[in-house]
Design a protein around this motif. Structure first.
Motif, short mmCIF file in Angstrom:
data_model
loop_
_atom_site.label_atom_id
_atom_site.label_comp_id
_atom_site.label_asym_id
_atom_site.label_seq_id
_atom_site.Cartn_x
_atom_site.Cartn_y
_atom_site.Cartn_z
N LEU A 111 36.82 32.59 37.44
CA LEU A 111 36.48 32.40 38.85
C LEU A 111 37.67 32.82 39.70
O LEU A 111 38.72 32.19 39.66
CB LEU A 111 36.13 30.94 39.13
CG LEU A 111 35.13 30.27 38.16
CD1 LEU A 111 34.98 28.79 38.50
CD2 LEU A 111 33.78 30.97 38.22
N ASP A 112 37.49 33.90 40.45
CA ASP A 112 38.61 34.44 41.22
C ASP A 112 38.50 33.97 42.67
O ASP A 112 37.66 34.45 43.43
CB ASP A 112 38.62 35.97 41.13
CG ASP A 112 39.94 36.54 41.62
OD1 ASP A 112 40.80 35.76 42.06
OD2 ASP A 112 40.09 37.78 41.56
N GLU A 113 39.34 33.04 43.04
CA GLU A 113 39.33 32.42 44.37
C GLU A 113 37.92 32.10 44.84
O GLU A 113 37.47 32.60 45.86
CB GLU A 113 40.04 33.32 45.38
CG GLU A 113 41.54 33.32 45.14
CD GLU A 113 42.32 34.03 46.23
OE1 GLU A 113 41.92 33.91 47.40
OE2 GLU A 113 43.33 34.66 45.91
N PRO A 114 37.24 31.26 44.08
CA PRO A 114 35.83 31.01 44.39
C PRO A 114 35.63 30.24 45.68
O PRO A 114 34.55 30.29 46.25
CB PRO A 114 35.35 30.18 43.19
CG PRO A 114 36.59 29.53 42.66
CD PRO A 114 37.71 30.49 42.91
N LYS A 131 47.10 37.47 40.74
CA LYS A 131 46.06 36.63 40.14
C LYS A 131 44.84 37.46 39.75
O LYS A 131 44.38 37.43 38.61
CB LYS A 131 45.63 35.53 41.13
CG LYS A 131 46.76 34.65 41.62
CD LYS A 131 46.27 33.54 42.54
CE LYS A 131 45.65 34.03 43.84
NZ LYS A 131 46.64 34.65 44.75
N SER A 132 44.31 38.22 40.72
CA SER A 132 43.11 39.02 40.44
C SER A 132 43.39 40.06 39.37
O SER A 132 42.56 40.29 38.48
CB SER A 132 42.63 39.73 41.71
OG SER A 132 42.26 38.80 42.68
N THR A 133 44.55 40.69 39.45
CA THR A 133 44.87 41.73 38.48
C THR A 133 44.92 41.13 37.07
O THR A 133 44.40 41.73 36.12
CB THR A 133 46.22 42.38 38.84
OG1 THR A 133 46.16 42.84 40.19
CG2 THR A 133 46.52 43.55 37.92
N THR A 154 33.59 37.25 41.05
CA THR A 154 34.61 38.10 41.65
C THR A 154 35.12 37.48 42.95
O THR A 154 34.44 36.67 43.58
CB THR A 154 34.03 39.48 41.97
OG1 THR A 154 32.83 39.28 42.72
CG2 THR A 154 33.70 40.24 40.72
N GLN A 155 36.32 37.88 43.34
CA GLN A 155 36.90 37.34 44.57
C GLN A 155 36.03 37.70 45.76
O GLN A 155 35.77 36.88 46.63
CB GLN A 155 38.32 37.91 44.75
CG GLN A 155 38.98 37.39 46.01
CD GLN A 155 40.48 37.72 46.03
OE1 GLN A 155 41.03 38.26 45.10
NE2 GLN A 155 41.13 37.38 47.12
N ARG A 156 35.57 38.95 45.78
CA ARG A 156 34.69 39.39 46.84
C ARG A 156 33.26 39.23 46.33
O ARG A 156 32.97 39.60 45.20
CB ARG A 156 34.99 40.87 47.11
CG ARG A 156 34.17 41.51 48.16
CD ARG A 156 34.64 42.96 48.29
NE ARG A 156 33.61 43.75 48.92
CZ ARG A 156 33.51 45.05 48.81
NH1 ARG A 156 34.38 45.72 48.08
NH2 ARG A 156 32.56 45.70 49.42
MG LIG Z 1 42.94 38.16 44.32
#
Ligand SMILES: [Mg+2]
Ligand SMILES: Nc1ncnc2c1ncn2[C@@H]1O[C@H](COP(=O)(O)OP(=O)(O)OP(=O)(O)O)[C@@H](O)[C@H]1O
Lengths: 317, 366
Positions: free
Chosen positions: A161-164, A45-47, A85-87
C-alpha cells in the motif's frame, strides 16, 4: 518459501541517472504484520515498493518476496500480491462494481464464487450504496476504500500500500487502519508507506527512509526508546527568541515551537543537555522551565533524518 | 487457457465499456470516415459550375462559334476572356486567371471531319482534381447535331493535362479511401488506448496483475477490429450510394482484405503505443506514419510514376498493398487469390509489428 520473512532485500539500490533514489537498503519483513515505510517526499518509498513488486528493476541488490526472486520470478507473484498505487489507478469512467468485477476477472476468481465475493467485499468496505456510481464522482475516502477493496479481492497474502491515506480525513484514516488490522488478523502481510506519524506508530515495525537510505528500523516503541537524542520541553514567555538562540548552538539538533512551548532535540552525547540549555537561556536573560520528556515518533524521525545530515552518525541500525 | 481467455475478455469488455462512455471517441469512429469520404469524394466528384474559362478561337467559323456558345450554355464554364493564341491561354491558366482554356485550332472545321484527331483542345490544370472532373464532363460535349458528320468517331475535345495522366475519379478514390481511413483510425485508436492507461496510471496496477502482455494487447485490439469493420461498411455504403462506386468483386473478399489490413494497422498502433509516453506523442507518431502512407501508397499519386526509391518505400507500407487489393476487388472484380503477394505482405507486416510490440512492451515501468 522463506519461512521467516515475507520479504527480504539485500543492498537494494536504484539509480535514475545521477540520482540514487534508493541506496543499499536492506530489509527483512516478517509475515503477518504491518510494516511501515516512513519518509519525507522523494525519500524512495515508492521506488522501493515498485522494486519489491517487480515493477522496477533494481540497479543492484537482491530481493526475495514470498520466496520468489524478484524481478526474475515476478510473474509467479502476480496472484499472491495486491498493490495499491500511490496515485489512484482504477478506471474513473467505470462504476465501482464494474471496476471490482474487472479485477475479479483479471485475477480469475471462479465464476461461481465471483458474485459472492463481490457482495462481501462491497459490504465490508461500505461500498454497497456506491456500487453503481462512476468512480470519477467518488470522494477521496471512497476511492481509497475501493482501491483497497480491489487490491484485496483475490485474498493476497501480501499487500503493498503506497501512501494509501493521503487525501483522506482522519476518521477515514482510522477506519482504513481498522481494515488493515482485520486483514493482518487473517495472516496478511502488509507493507504500507506513509508520512503520517500517527499511522507510522500503529505499524508493528517501521523503516525510516531518508534520501534513499534506511536510517532507522524497528518497532516504533523501540525506536522511541532508543532514540539517539534527548528530548527537552522548554516553557518560556519568549519562545521565539529562545528558539533562535538554541538553534544557533551546534549541539542542538532541532527546535520546534508548539504554541508557547519549545520542543528541542539535543544530541545524547552532549554533556548534561538539560543543564546546558538552562545555562544558555539564563545567560541570555530568558526565563524558562526546561524538562526532559519521552520521545515521540516525530522526534525519532527528526533525529534519524535531520541529525544524520551533519555528522553522519547513524540513528539506529 | 480458460483463464487466459477470461482475462482477455475482461480487458475487451472493459475497453468497450469505456469507449461507449467516451462521446468524443464514439463520434470519431463514425465521424472520421464519414467526413473523409464526403470530403474526398465530393472534392473529386463535385458538380462545380461556372468555372472561369478563356477561349482562343483561331478558326472563328460558324461551327467554332456554335461550339463556344454550347460550352457557355452548359453552365459548366463561364467564358470570360478571348485571346489570340494558345500561349496567351496558357499564361492565363498559369497565372490562375482561368481554370479552363478552350483552344480551337485554325483548321477546326477540317479536323471535325477527321475521325482520327480531336477537333479542339481543353487546357486544364489537372493538379486540381475538381477541375479535371469538369474537363472530363466537357469532353462529353458533342457537336451541334446539325453539323455532326456521320463518320466523326473521335471525341470533340482532347484533354490536355500534364499533371494527372491517370484521370482518376471518385470511383477510383473511394475504395482506396477505405484504406486511408482505416490506416488512420486503427493506428490512432489502439495507440491511444494503451498510452491512455499508461498516462492515467492504470498500467502501473495492471502490470502487477496476472494479465500477460499478449492478453492485454489482444483484449485491447479486439473491439477495434469490430470498429474497423463498421468503418469499412460505412465507407462502402456511402461510396456505393453517393458516388456510384461499382462493387465488381466479392464482398467477402473485400472484408477479408479489410480484416487483414485492420490487423496490420492495429499491430502498428500497438507498436506506436510502446514508444509513446503521452497521448499527444501517440497522435504525433500516428500522423508521422500516416503521411508517408498517403503519399507513397499509390492513393494520391500513381504508384508506377513514382521514383524507384519512393516505390521501394511504398512497398513497405501496408496501405500500398491494401490499395492494390481493394482496387482490384472493387474495380476490377479480382479475387484475393489473384493477388497473393499483397496478402503475404500484409500478413508479414502484422506479424513483424505484433512481435515488435509484444517484445517492446515490458511488464515493468522502466
Ligand atoms: Mg511515493
Ligand atoms: N522514473 C523515475 N525517473 C527519474 N527519477 C525518479 C523516477 N521515479 C522516482 N524518481 C526520483 O526518485 C526519488 C524517489 O522517489 P519516490 O517516488 O520513490 O519517493 P517517495 O518516497 O515515494 O516520495 P513521495 O512521498 O513524494 O511519494 C525522487 O527524487 C524522484 O524524483
Amino acid at each position: 518459501m522463506n519461512p521467516d520473512f515475507a520479504i527480504r532485500a539485500e543492498g537494494l539500490t536504484r539509480r535514475f541517472g545521477a540520482l540514487t533514489a534508493v541506496n543499499r537498503v536492506t530489509l527483512a519483513i516478517p509475515h503477518g504484520q504491518i510494516y511501515g515505510f516512513l519518509g519525507p517526499n522523494g525519500s524512495g518509498k515508492s521506488t522501493t515498493i515498485r522494486m519489491l513488486c517487480g515493477l522496477l528493476k533494481p540497479s543492484a541488490g537482491e530481493v526475495s518476496v514470498l520466496g520468489h526472486a524478484v524481478p526474475r520470478e515476478a510473474e509467479a507473484l502476480r496472484h499472491k500480491i495486491g498493490y495499491m498505487t500511490q496515485r489512484f489507478s482504477l478506471y474513473e469512467d467505470l462504476s465501482v462494481e464494474e471496476n471490482l468485477r474487472f479485477m475479479a476477472r483479471i485475477f480469475s476468481l471462479p465464476r461461481s464464487a465471483r458474485d459472492g465475493r463481490l457482495d462481501t467485499t462491497l459490504r465490508h468496505y461500505r461500498l454497497e450504496s456506491l456500487a453503481r456510481r462512476r468512480v470519477v464522482n467518488l470522494s477521496g475516502g471512497e476511492k481509497q476504500r475501493l482501491a483497497l477493496a480491489a487490491a484485496t479481492l483475490h485474498n493476497p497474502p501480501l499487500l503493498f500500500l503506497d501512501e494509501p491515506t493521503s487525501a483522506v480525513d482522519p476518521q477515514s484514516r482510522r477506519d482504513f487502519w481498522d481494515n488493515l488490522f482485520t486483514l493482518t488478523a487473517t495472516g496478511t502481510t502488509i507493507l504500507v508507506s506513509t508520512h503520517y506519524m500517527d499511522e507510522a506508530e500503529r505499524c508493528h515495525r517501521l523503516a525510516i527512509l531518508d534520501r534513499g537510505r534506511l536510517v532507522a528500523e524497528g518497532p516504533p516503541r523501540a525506536l522511541m526508546r532508543d532514540i539517539a537524542a534527548v528530548v527537552l520541553e522548554i516553557e518560556t514567555p519568549d519562545p521565539h527568541r529562545a528558539g533562535e538562540l538554541l538553534r544557533a548552538e551546534p549541539w542542538v539538533g532541532s527546535v520546534a515551537q508548539l504554541g508557547t512551548r519549545l520542543h528541542a532535540l539535543v544530541a545524547r552525547d552532549a554533556v548534561q543537555p538539560l543543564e546546558a540549555v538552562r545555562r544558555r537561556l539564563a545567560a541570555a536573560g530568558i526565563e524558562a522551565r526546561v524538562e526532559q520528556t519521552a520521545a515521540n515518533l516525530e522526534d525519532v524521525f527528526v533525529a534519524a533524518t535531520g541529525f544524520n545530515r551533519g555528522d553522519g552518525a547513524a540513528g539506529h541500525g | 487457457m480458460g483463464e487466459r481467455l477470461g482475462r482477455l475478455a475482461a480487458i475487451a469488455v472493459k475497453e468497450v465499456r469505456q469507449l461507449s462512455r467516451d462521446r468524443l471517441s464514439l463520434g470519431m469512429i463514425i465521424g472520421i470516415p464519414l467526413l473523409q469520404i464526403l470530403l474526398f469524394g465530393y472534392a473529386i466528384n463535385l458538380d462545380v459550375r461556372h468555372l472561369p474559362a478563356g477561349v482562343a478561337d483561331m478558326a472563328n467559323t460558324e461551327l467554332s462559334r456554335e461550339l463556344i456558345a454550347d460550352a457557355q450554355a452548359s453552365q459548366v464554364v463561364n467564358i470570360r476572356t478571348r485571346v489570340a493564341s494558345v500561349q496567351a491561354l496558357e499564361r492565363l491558366l498559369r497565372d490562375g486567371k482561368i481554370a479552363v482554356g478552350i483552344y480551337i485550332p485554325p483548321d477546326f472545321d477540317r479536323r471535325v471531319e477527321n475521325a482520327r484527331r480531336p477537333a479542339a483542345q481543353l487546357l486544364v490544370d489537372g493538379s486540381d482534381p475538381t477541375i479535371l472532373g469538369i474537363a472530363e464532363g466537357l469532353t462529353g460535349l458533342s457537336l451541334p447535331s446539325r453539323y455532326r458528320p456521320a463518320f466523326a468517331a473521335a471525341p470533340l475535345f482532347a484533354v490536355h493535362d500534364d499533371y494527372n495522366p491517370e484521370h482518376r475519379s471518385a470511383v477510383d478514390i473511394v475504395p482506396a479511401l477505405i484504406g486511408v481511413i482505416l490506416n488512420f483510425t486503427m493506428v490512432l485508436f489502439t495507440a491511444i488506448a494503451i498510452v491512455r492507461e499508461r498516462e492515467r496510471g492504470n498500467l502501473e496496477l495492471l502490470i502487477t496483475t496476472p494479465v500477460s502482455t499478449l492478453e492485454l494487447m489482444s483484449g485491447k485490439i479486439l473491439p477495434y477490429i469490430v470498429i474497423g469493420l463498421v468503418q469499412v461498411t460505412l465507407v462502402l455504403l456511402v461510396g456505393v450510394w453517393l458516388f456510384h462506386v461499382p462493387l465488381r468483386g466479392s464482398l467477402l473478399n473485400l472484408y477479408l482484405a479489410s480484416l487483414l489490413f485492420i490487423a496490420a494497422g492495429l499491430s502498428l498502433g500497438l507498436f506506436v503505443s510502446t514508444l509513446a509516453r503521452t497521448q499527444f506523442q501517440a497522435v504525433q507518431l500516428t500522423v508521422f506514419t500516416f503521411l508517408p502512407s498517403i503519399l507513397l501508397s499509390g492513393f494520391m499519386f500513381p504508384f508506377d510514376g513514382m521514383p524507384r526509391f519512393a516505390r521501394w518505400l511504398g512497398e513497405l507500407l501496408p496501405l500500398t498493398h491494401f490499395v492494390r487489393l481493394v482496387r482490384g476487388i472493387v474495380l476490377r472484380g479480382a479475387s484475393l487469390a489473384d493477388m497473393p503477394a499483397d496478402i503475404y505482405a500484409l500478413l508479414a507486416f502484422f506479424a513483424v509489428f505484433m512481435a515488435l510490440a509484444v517484445l517492446n512492451f515490458h511488464k515493468r515501468l522502466d
